[in-house]
Design a protein around this motif. Structure first.
Motif, PDB file in Angstrom:
ATOM      1  N   THR A   1       0.849  -1.253  -0.063  1.00 19.92           N
ATOM      2  CA  THR A   1      -0.126  -0.138   0.017  1.00 19.92           C
ATOM      3  C   THR A   1       0.811   1.191  -0.097  1.00 19.92           C
ATOM      4  O   THR A   1       1.924   1.193   0.029  1.00 19.92           O
ATOM      5  CB  THR A   1      -1.012  -0.160   1.381  1.00 19.92           C
ATOM      6  OG1 THR A   1      -0.027   0.162   2.421  1.00 19.92           O
ATOM      7  CG2 THR A   1      -1.792  -1.382   1.368  1.00 19.92           C
ATOM      8  N   ALA A   2       0.207   2.476   0.021  1.00 16.71           N
ATOM      9  CA  ALA A   2       0.743   3.767  -0.176  1.00 16.71           C
ATOM     10  C   ALA A   2       0.266   4.751   0.754  1.00 16.71           C
ATOM     11  O   ALA A   2      -0.716   4.742   1.188  1.00 16.71           O
ATOM     12  CB  ALA A   2       0.936   4.148  -1.745  1.00 16.71           C
ATOM     13  N   ARG A   3       1.410   5.658   1.070  1.00 16.79           N
ATOM     14  CA  ARG A   3       0.782   6.902   2.042  1.00 16.79           C
ATOM     15  C   ARG A   3       1.399   8.146   1.516  1.00 16.79           C
ATOM     16  O   ARG A   3       1.219   8.942   1.899  1.00 16.79           O
ATOM     17  CB  ARG A   3       1.221   6.607   3.563  1.00 16.79           C
ATOM     18  CG  ARG A   3       2.966   6.543   3.728  1.00 16.79           C
ATOM     19  CD  ARG A   3       3.355   6.346   5.080  1.00 16.79           C
ATOM     20  NE  ARG A   3       3.246   7.450   6.041  1.00 16.79           N
ATOM     21  CZ  ARG A   3       2.102   7.251   6.834  1.00 16.79           C
ATOM     22  NH1 ARG A   3       1.389   6.074   7.175  1.00 16.79           N
ATOM     23  NH2 ARG A   3       1.840   8.201   7.735  1.00 16.79           N
ATOM     24  N   HIS A   4       2.404   8.098   0.530  1.00  7.59           N
ATOM     25  CA  HIS A   4       3.073   9.082   0.053  1.00  7.59           C
ATOM     26  C   HIS A   4       2.163  10.352  -0.611  1.00  7.59           C
ATOM     27  O   HIS A   4       1.194   9.818  -1.426  1.00  7.59           O
ATOM     28  CB  HIS A   4       3.946   8.815  -1.276  1.00  7.59           C
ATOM     29  CG  HIS A   4       4.795   9.931  -1.818  1.00  7.59           C
ATOM     30  ND1 HIS A   4       5.943  10.507  -1.083  1.00  7.59           N
ATOM     31  CD2 HIS A   4       4.608  10.749  -2.922  1.00  7.59           C
ATOM     32  CE1 HIS A   4       6.317  11.467  -1.965  1.00  7.59           C
ATOM     33  NE2 HIS A   4       5.707  11.630  -2.912  1.00  7.59           N
ATOM     34  N   GLY A   5       2.337  11.548  -0.148  1.00 10.11           N
ATOM     35  CA  GLY A   5       1.391  12.527  -0.675  1.00 10.11           C
ATOM     36  C   GLY A   5       0.047  12.515  -0.278  1.00 10.11           C
ATOM     37  O   GLY A   5      -1.020  13.325  -0.625  1.00 10.11           O
ATOM     38  N   ARG A   6      -0.563  11.767   0.664  1.00  5.57           N
ATOM     39  CA  ARG A   6      -1.913  11.402   1.198  1.00  5.57           C
ATOM     40  C   ARG A   6      -2.222  12.661   2.144  1.00  5.57           C
ATOM     41  O   ARG A   6      -1.407  12.945   2.793  1.00  5.57           O
ATOM     42  CB  ARG A   6      -2.083  10.101   1.584  1.00  5.57           C
ATOM     43  CG  ARG A   6      -1.960   8.942   0.763  1.00  5.57           C
ATOM     44  CD  ARG A   6      -2.306   8.990  -0.538  1.00  5.57           C
ATOM     45  NE  ARG A   6      -3.819   9.096  -0.611  1.00  5.57           N
ATOM     46  CZ  ARG A   6      -4.687   9.363  -1.575  1.00  5.57           C
ATOM     47  NH1 ARG A   6      -4.205   9.674  -2.775  1.00  5.57           N
ATOM     48  NH2 ARG A   6      -5.974   9.451  -1.345  1.00  5.57           N
ATOM     49  N   PRO A   7      -3.555  12.933   2.090  1.00  6.12           N
ATOM     50  CA  PRO A   7      -3.895  14.001   3.073  1.00  6.12           C
ATOM     51  C   PRO A   7      -3.686  13.351   4.465  1.00  6.12           C
ATOM     52  O   PRO A   7      -3.902  12.457   4.887  1.00  6.12           O
ATOM     53  CB  PRO A   7      -5.444  14.060   2.727  1.00  6.12           C
ATOM     54  CG  PRO A   7      -5.631  13.481   1.229  1.00  6.12           C
ATOM     55  CD  PRO A   7      -4.675  12.473   1.219  1.00  6.12           C
TER      56      PRO A   7
ATOM     57  N   ALA B   1      -5.611  14.080   6.947  1.00  3.05           N
ATOM     58  CA  ALA B   1      -6.716  13.562   7.726  1.00  3.05           C
ATOM     59  C   ALA B   1      -7.053  11.835   7.163  1.00  3.05           C
ATOM     60  O   ALA B   1      -7.463  11.195   8.264  1.00  3.05           O
ATOM     61  CB  ALA B   1      -7.951  14.243   7.219  1.00  3.05           C
ATOM     62  N   GLU B   2      -6.575  11.656   6.158  1.00  3.90           N
ATOM     63  CA  GLU B   2      -6.610  10.346   5.651  1.00  3.90           C
ATOM     64  C   GLU B   2      -5.527   9.445   6.553  1.00  3.90           C
ATOM     65  O   GLU B   2      -5.832   8.206   6.877  1.00  3.90           O
ATOM     66  CB  GLU B   2      -6.325  10.320   4.275  1.00  3.90           C
ATOM     67  CG  GLU B   2      -6.373   8.642   3.742  1.00  3.90           C
ATOM     68  CD  GLU B   2      -6.018   8.614   2.339  1.00  3.90           C
ATOM     69  OE1 GLU B   2      -6.479   9.405   1.305  1.00  3.90           O
ATOM     70  OE2 GLU B   2      -4.924   7.869   1.738  1.00  3.90           O
ATOM     71  N   LEU B   3      -4.427   9.963   6.693  1.00  7.53           N
ATOM     72  CA  LEU B   3      -3.265   9.108   7.227  1.00  7.53           C
ATOM     73  C   LEU B   3      -3.690   8.888   8.934  1.00  7.53           C
ATOM     74  O   LEU B   3      -3.368   8.145   9.443  1.00  7.53           O
ATOM     75  CB  LEU B   3      -2.110  10.029   7.123  1.00  7.53           C
ATOM     76  CG  LEU B   3      -1.532   9.823   5.639  1.00  7.53           C
ATOM     77  CD1 LEU B   3      -0.292  10.537   5.826  1.00  7.53           C
ATOM     78  CD2 LEU B   3      -1.425   8.507   5.267  1.00  7.53           C
ATOM     79  N   GLU B   4      -4.213  10.153   9.394  1.00 13.29           N
ATOM     80  CA  GLU B   4      -4.850  10.067  10.812  1.00 13.29           C
ATOM     81  C   GLU B   4      -5.992   8.754  10.975  1.00 13.29           C
ATOM     82  O   GLU B   4      -6.055   8.092  11.817  1.00 13.29           O
ATOM     83  CB  GLU B   4      -5.572  11.185  11.366  1.00 13.29           C
ATOM     84  CG  GLU B   4      -5.680  11.414  12.540  1.00 13.29           C
ATOM     85  CD  GLU B   4      -6.108  12.622  13.247  1.00 13.29           C
ATOM     86  OE1 GLU B   4      -6.608  12.697  14.278  1.00 13.29           O
ATOM     87  OE2 GLU B   4      -6.011  13.511  12.502  1.00 13.29           O
ATOM     88  N   ALA B   5      -6.642   8.814   9.949  1.00 14.49           N
ATOM     89  CA  ALA B   5      -7.932   7.849   9.980  1.00 14.49           C
ATOM     90  C   ALA B   5      -7.445   6.523   9.759  1.00 14.49           C
ATOM     91  O   ALA B   5      -7.944   5.563  10.089  1.00 14.49           O
ATOM     92  CB  ALA B   5      -8.943   8.203   8.791  1.00 14.49           C
ATOM     93  N   MET B   6      -6.436   6.308   8.928  1.00 18.48           N
ATOM     94  CA  MET B   6      -5.969   5.099   8.562  1.00 18.48           C
ATOM     95  C   MET B   6      -4.384   5.153   8.589  1.00 18.48           C
ATOM     96  O   MET B   6      -3.570   4.966   7.636  1.00 18.48           O
ATOM     97  CB  MET B   6      -6.051   4.843   6.878  1.00 18.48           C
ATOM     98  CG  MET B   6      -7.637   4.796   6.656  1.00 18.48           C
ATOM     99  SD  MET B   6      -8.040   4.885   4.824  1.00 18.48           S
ATOM    100  CE  MET B   6      -9.662   5.286   4.637  1.00 18.48           C
ATOM    101  N   PRO B   7      -4.052   4.730  10.015  1.00 19.29           N
ATOM    102  CA  PRO B   7      -2.527   4.873  10.335  1.00 19.29           C
ATOM    103  C   PRO B   7      -1.629   3.934   9.722  1.00 19.29           C
ATOM    104  O   PRO B   7      -0.482   4.165   9.724  1.00 19.29           O
ATOM    105  CB  PRO B   7      -2.588   5.112  11.810  1.00 19.29           C
ATOM    106  CG  PRO B   7      -3.903   4.389  12.008  1.00 19.29           C
ATOM    107  CD  PRO B   7      -5.023   4.578  11.078  1.00 19.29           C
ATOM    108  N   GLN B   8      -2.323   2.775   9.274  1.00 18.27           N
ATOM    109  CA  GLN B   8      -1.566   1.619   8.520  1.00 18.27           C
ATOM    110  C   GLN B   8      -1.239   1.967   7.057  1.00 18.27           C
ATOM    111  O   GLN B   8      -0.685   0.971   6.483  1.00 18.27           O
ATOM    112  CB  GLN B   8      -2.405   0.287   8.796  1.00 18.27           C
ATOM    113  CG  GLN B   8      -2.310  -0.109   9.942  1.00 18.27           C
ATOM    114  CD  GLN B   8      -3.168  -1.330  10.410  1.00 18.27           C
ATOM    115  OE1 GLN B   8      -4.418  -1.430  10.021  1.00 18.27           O
ATOM    116  NE2 GLN B   8      -2.580  -2.212  11.058  1.00 18.27           N
TER     117      GLN B   8
END
Length: 310
Positions: A274-280, A282-289
Motif C-alpha cells: 500500500t501507499a501513504r506518499h502525498g496522502r492527506p 486526515a486520511e493518514l490519521e484515519a488510516m494509520p496503517q
C-alpha cells in the motif's frame, strides 16, 4: 475468506512489486520513493532493507527473483542484475525512455524467464509510457531490451493468464486494463482489447467521499485464471473473471492499495502492498496503517512467481 493481517514492517511511502520467493520462503517488495528493497521472513516477523546507494541511488520500480540467486531490478535508468542480496549491481540494459520524465514502474517475469517492466510518464499529461521486455536467455549475446506496447501514462497491472495465452497490462491514469493474445515462443502480442474499463474519478471528488471505486494498480492471476487487482484510492481489491467480470470485492484497511501477490507454501496467502506518499493528513490519521504490507488467506491458490533467466 479471512481478514487482513498487518506485517511487522515500517510503512512505505509507496510499497510495490511484492513477490513470494518459494525457495527462501520470504516476501519481497520495494518502496519506490525511498529507493529501498525489502524482504521479510513472515514466520519470524523479521524484515531486512536494502537501500539503493550511489551510483545506483535511483527508484526501484519493480523486482523479480533470478535463477541462480539474487534479483533483477528495474531502476529509473535501466535494468540491473544483483547476484545476491545487497550485492553489486550489473547493468543489463539501459532504459529506452527519457529518464528525466519517465521511470520504470510495475513489472515481473514471464514463464520463460524474460523480464517485463512498464514505465510511468511522470508529468502524467501524455500517453508516453510503454511496456518493455528484457531477454537474456542466450548467454552468448548481449541482453535485448524491446518495446512491446505503449500508449499509456502509468503502466501497471502486468500479469499473464493461467494458460499463458493472454497478457494483461493496465494504464492506471485511464482507469483501464487491456489484454493481448500472447505467443510465448515468439514473444509477440496481438489482438489488443479492453479487458475492463473502470469509471473515471468524478470531478471534485475528495478522499473519504463516496462515489469513486479507484483505479487499477498492481495485479496477479490465480490458478483459475482470475485477475486480482489493487484499486488505488478505491480502498479495495477486486477479483475479476477471465471475462473481466467482477467476482468479488475485498475492502482494504487503507485508501491506497498498490499491488497484490500470492504466497505461502500453498499460494493461498494474498499479500498486499500500500501507499501513504502525498496522502492527506486526515486520511493518514484515519488510516494509520497506510503504507503497510498486509496478508489474507484466500480460497483459491495463485500462480507461482516466475524467475529471471540470466
Amino acid at each position: 475468506m479471512s481478514t487482513w493481517q498487518a506485517l511487522a514492517a515500517d510503512p512505505c511511502e509507496v510499497g510495490e512489486s511484492p513477490f513470494w520467493h518459494p525457495n527462501e520462503q520470504m516476501l519481497y517488495w520495494v518502496d519506490i520513493p525511498s529507493k529501498k528493497i525489502f524482504r521479510s521472513n513472515v514466520f519470524m516477523g523479521t524484515v531486512e532493507s536494502w537501500a539503493m546507494v550511489a551510483p545506483h541511488d535511483l527508484e526501484p520500480g519493480c523486482i523479480a527473483p533470478a535463477r541462480g540467486g539474487g534479483l533483477v531490478i528495474a531502476l529509473r535508468d535501466g535494468i540491473y542484475r544483483a547476484r545476491r542480496w545487497g550485492g553489486p549491481l550489473e547493468k543489463l540494459a539501459a532504459a529506452l525512455h527519457n529518464t528525466k520524465t519517465s521511470r520504470f514502474n510495475d513489472g515481473k517475469c514471464d514463464t520463460l524467464g524474460r523480464f517485463w517492466a512498464g514505465t510511468i510518464y511522470e508529468p502524467r499529461d501524455a500517453r508516453e509510457a510503454a511496456l518493455y521486455c528484457l531477454d537474456r536467455r542466450d548467454d552468448g549475446h548481449a541482453p535485448v531490451l524491446a518495446r512491446m506496447a505503449g500508449g499509456a501514462t502509468v503502466g501497471n497491472g502486468l500479469a499473464w493468464s493461467a494458460d499463458g495465452r493472454t497478457l494483461y497490462w493496465a494504464d492506471t491514469t485511464a482507469h483501464v486494463v487491456h489484454a493481448w493474445d500472447w505467443n510465448a515462443s515468439t514473444n509477440t502480442l496481438s489482438r489488443q482489447r479492453v479487458f475492463r474499463q473502470f469509471p473515471l474519478k468524478p470531478p471534485g471528488w475528495q478522499p473519504g467521499q463516496p462515489g469513486y471505486g479507484g483505479r487499477p494498480d498492481g495485479a496477479a492471476v490465480d490458478s483459475q485464471g482470475n485477475y486480482w487487482v489493487a484499486m488505488f484510492e478505491g480502498r479495495r481489491v477486486l477479483k475479476l473473471s477471465p471475462a473481466g467480470e467482477v467476482l468479488s470485492e475485498i475492502a482494504t484497511p487503507v485508501q491506497c492499495p498498490t499491488m497484490v501477490c500470492f504466497g505461502g507454501d500453498d499460494l493461498q496467502t494474498l499479500y498486499l502492498t500500500t501507499a501513504r506518499h502525498g496522502r492527506p493528513a486526515a486520511e493518514l490519521e484515519a488510516m494509520p496503517q497506510s503504507g503497510g504490507v498486509f496478508s489474507m488467506r484466500v480460497d483459491v491458490p495463485g500462480l507461482p512467481v516466475n524467475f529471471f533467466a540470466g
